[in-house]
Design a protein around this motif. Sequence first.
Motif, PDB file in Angstrom:
ATOM      1  N   LEU A 104      62.198 -36.017 -44.588  1.00  0.00           N
ATOM      2  CA  LEU A 104      60.822 -36.131 -44.643  1.00  0.00           C
ATOM      3  C   LEU A 104      60.105 -35.611 -43.469  1.00  0.00           C
ATOM      4  O   LEU A 104      59.100 -35.107 -43.393  1.00  0.00           O
ATOM      5  N   ALA A 105      60.903 -36.345 -42.197  1.00  0.00           N
ATOM      6  CA  ALA A 105      60.195 -35.956 -41.048  1.00  0.00           C
ATOM      7  C   ALA A 105      60.222 -34.372 -40.632  1.00  0.00           C
ATOM      8  O   ALA A 105      59.321 -33.738 -40.024  1.00  0.00           O
ATOM      9  N   MET A 106      61.667 -33.831 -41.104  1.00  0.00           N
ATOM     10  CA  MET A 106      61.770 -32.358 -40.888  1.00  0.00           C
ATOM     11  C   MET A 106      60.780 -31.601 -41.651  1.00  0.00           C
ATOM     12  O   MET A 106      60.227 -30.629 -41.240  1.00  0.00           O
ATOM     13  N   LYS A 111      55.763 -27.918 -41.002  1.00  0.00           N
ATOM     14  CA  LYS A 111      54.356 -27.426 -41.127  1.00  0.00           C
ATOM     15  C   LYS A 111      54.065 -26.962 -39.766  1.00  0.00           C
ATOM     16  O   LYS A 111      53.441 -25.950 -39.740  1.00  0.00           O
ATOM     17  N   ILE A 112      54.494 -27.576 -38.653  1.00  0.00           N
ATOM     18  CA  ILE A 112      54.073 -27.075 -37.416  1.00  0.00           C
ATOM     19  C   ILE A 112      54.701 -25.793 -37.260  1.00  0.00           C
ATOM     20  O   ILE A 112      53.970 -24.932 -36.595  1.00  0.00           O
ATOM     21  N   LEU A 113      56.047 -25.696 -37.651  1.00  0.00           N
ATOM     22  CA  LEU A 113      56.722 -24.626 -37.346  1.00  0.00           C
ATOM     23  C   LEU A 113      56.068 -23.347 -38.176  1.00  0.00           C
ATOM     24  O   LEU A 113      56.158 -22.278 -37.560  1.00  0.00           O
ATOM     25  N   GLU A 114      55.721 -23.485 -39.499  1.00  0.00           N
ATOM     26  CA  GLU A 114      55.151 -22.653 -40.360  1.00  0.00           C
ATOM     27  C   GLU A 114      53.876 -21.892 -39.352  1.00  0.00           C
ATOM     28  O   GLU A 114      53.644 -20.923 -39.289  1.00  0.00           O
ATOM     29  N   ALA A 115      53.255 -22.923 -38.958  1.00  0.00           N
ATOM     30  CA  ALA A 115      51.875 -22.396 -38.007  1.00  0.00           C
ATOM     31  C   ALA A 115      52.407 -21.781 -36.894  1.00  0.00           C
ATOM     32  O   ALA A 115      51.496 -20.741 -36.566  1.00  0.00           O
ATOM     33  N   HIS A 116      53.450 -21.756 -36.387  1.00  0.00           N
ATOM     34  CA  HIS A 116      53.928 -20.907 -35.380  1.00  0.00           C
ATOM     35  C   HIS A 116      54.738 -19.535 -35.839  1.00  0.00           C
ATOM     36  O   HIS A 116      55.388 -19.048 -34.849  1.00  0.00           O
ATOM     37  N   ALA A 117      54.570 -19.218 -37.189  1.00  0.00           N
ATOM     38  CA  ALA A 117      55.364 -18.411 -37.606  1.00  0.00           C
ATOM     39  C   ALA A 117      56.839 -18.318 -37.741  1.00  0.00           C
ATOM     40  O   ALA A 117      57.626 -17.290 -37.628  1.00  0.00           O
TER      41      ALA A 117
END
Length: 236
Positions: A104-106, A111-117
Motif C-alpha cells: 500500500l505504501a509502495m 504516484k510520486i514516481l508516475e509524476a516523475h515519468a
Amino acid sequence: MARPAPKKAAKVAKAKQRTTVNPRIEAPGDAPTTAAYRYAQLASDDCLAELATRKIDFKREIAKGIETAVRLTGPLHGVTFKTDLSDKQRETTPWEIGDCALVLAMDDFAKILEAHAIVEVRHYSMYRSPGKSWPDDKIGIQHIGGTALDAARFTKTDGKVLDVDKDFHGAIGAKTCGDDAGPHPVSPEATELREILCEAVSQHLFNVVLTPNYNKPHHNHFHLEVMRGVKWFLVH
C-alpha cells in the motif's frame, strides 16, 4: 504532580533519549493520521480489501515471518517494481514477496514516481527468508517481515536511469532532506532522486528511510520501510 510509575517513566526516558540522541528521528503529533501508521495498523483482511479497492494486481503467498504476504502481478500507477531476475525466476523468488502494508505504501510512492515519468523500479528485495529455526507463527520486522523495499534504480519513460549508486551524490552522515540538504556535486539526476525521495518523506509513506548517507552497505539503494506500532519517522 504525581510521579509516573517506574516502568512508564523508563519508557518516557527512552522515548526522550531517541529524539535527543538521534536528531533524524521525527515524532509528529499527527503520526496516527499518516499513511505509514495507518497501513501498518490494518488487520490482514482490511489490508487485502484495500488492495482490491485500489485494483492492485496481486496474489496471496505463504511466507514465514510475514503477516499478510502478497506478490505483485502488475504495475502500480504504471510503475513496475521488479528485481533483476528473469521473468520466470520472478514468479517464485521470495525477494518479490512483500507484506500488504508495504505494498500500500509502495502504491502511494508510485504516484510520486508516475509524476516523475518513472515506469520501472529495480530493487534488491522486499522479503528475505528467516532461518529454519524461525517459529512459524512469529511475525518478523524489516525484510524478514516483508515490510521493507531496497530500491536501487529508477527507469524513466525515455529510458534514462536514475541509479542510486551512481547518481545520489551523498556522503555518510550528511543530511538527506530539508534545509541545507542536497547532493554534492549537484546534477540533474541527483536532484531528481532527492526530489522523489523527499516527496515520499514529506508524505510520511515510510517510517524508516535509509540512503547512502547512512552507511556503506546502503551505498546503492534506498531502504524504505513500514513499521508496526511506532509513531516516529527516521530519515538518514
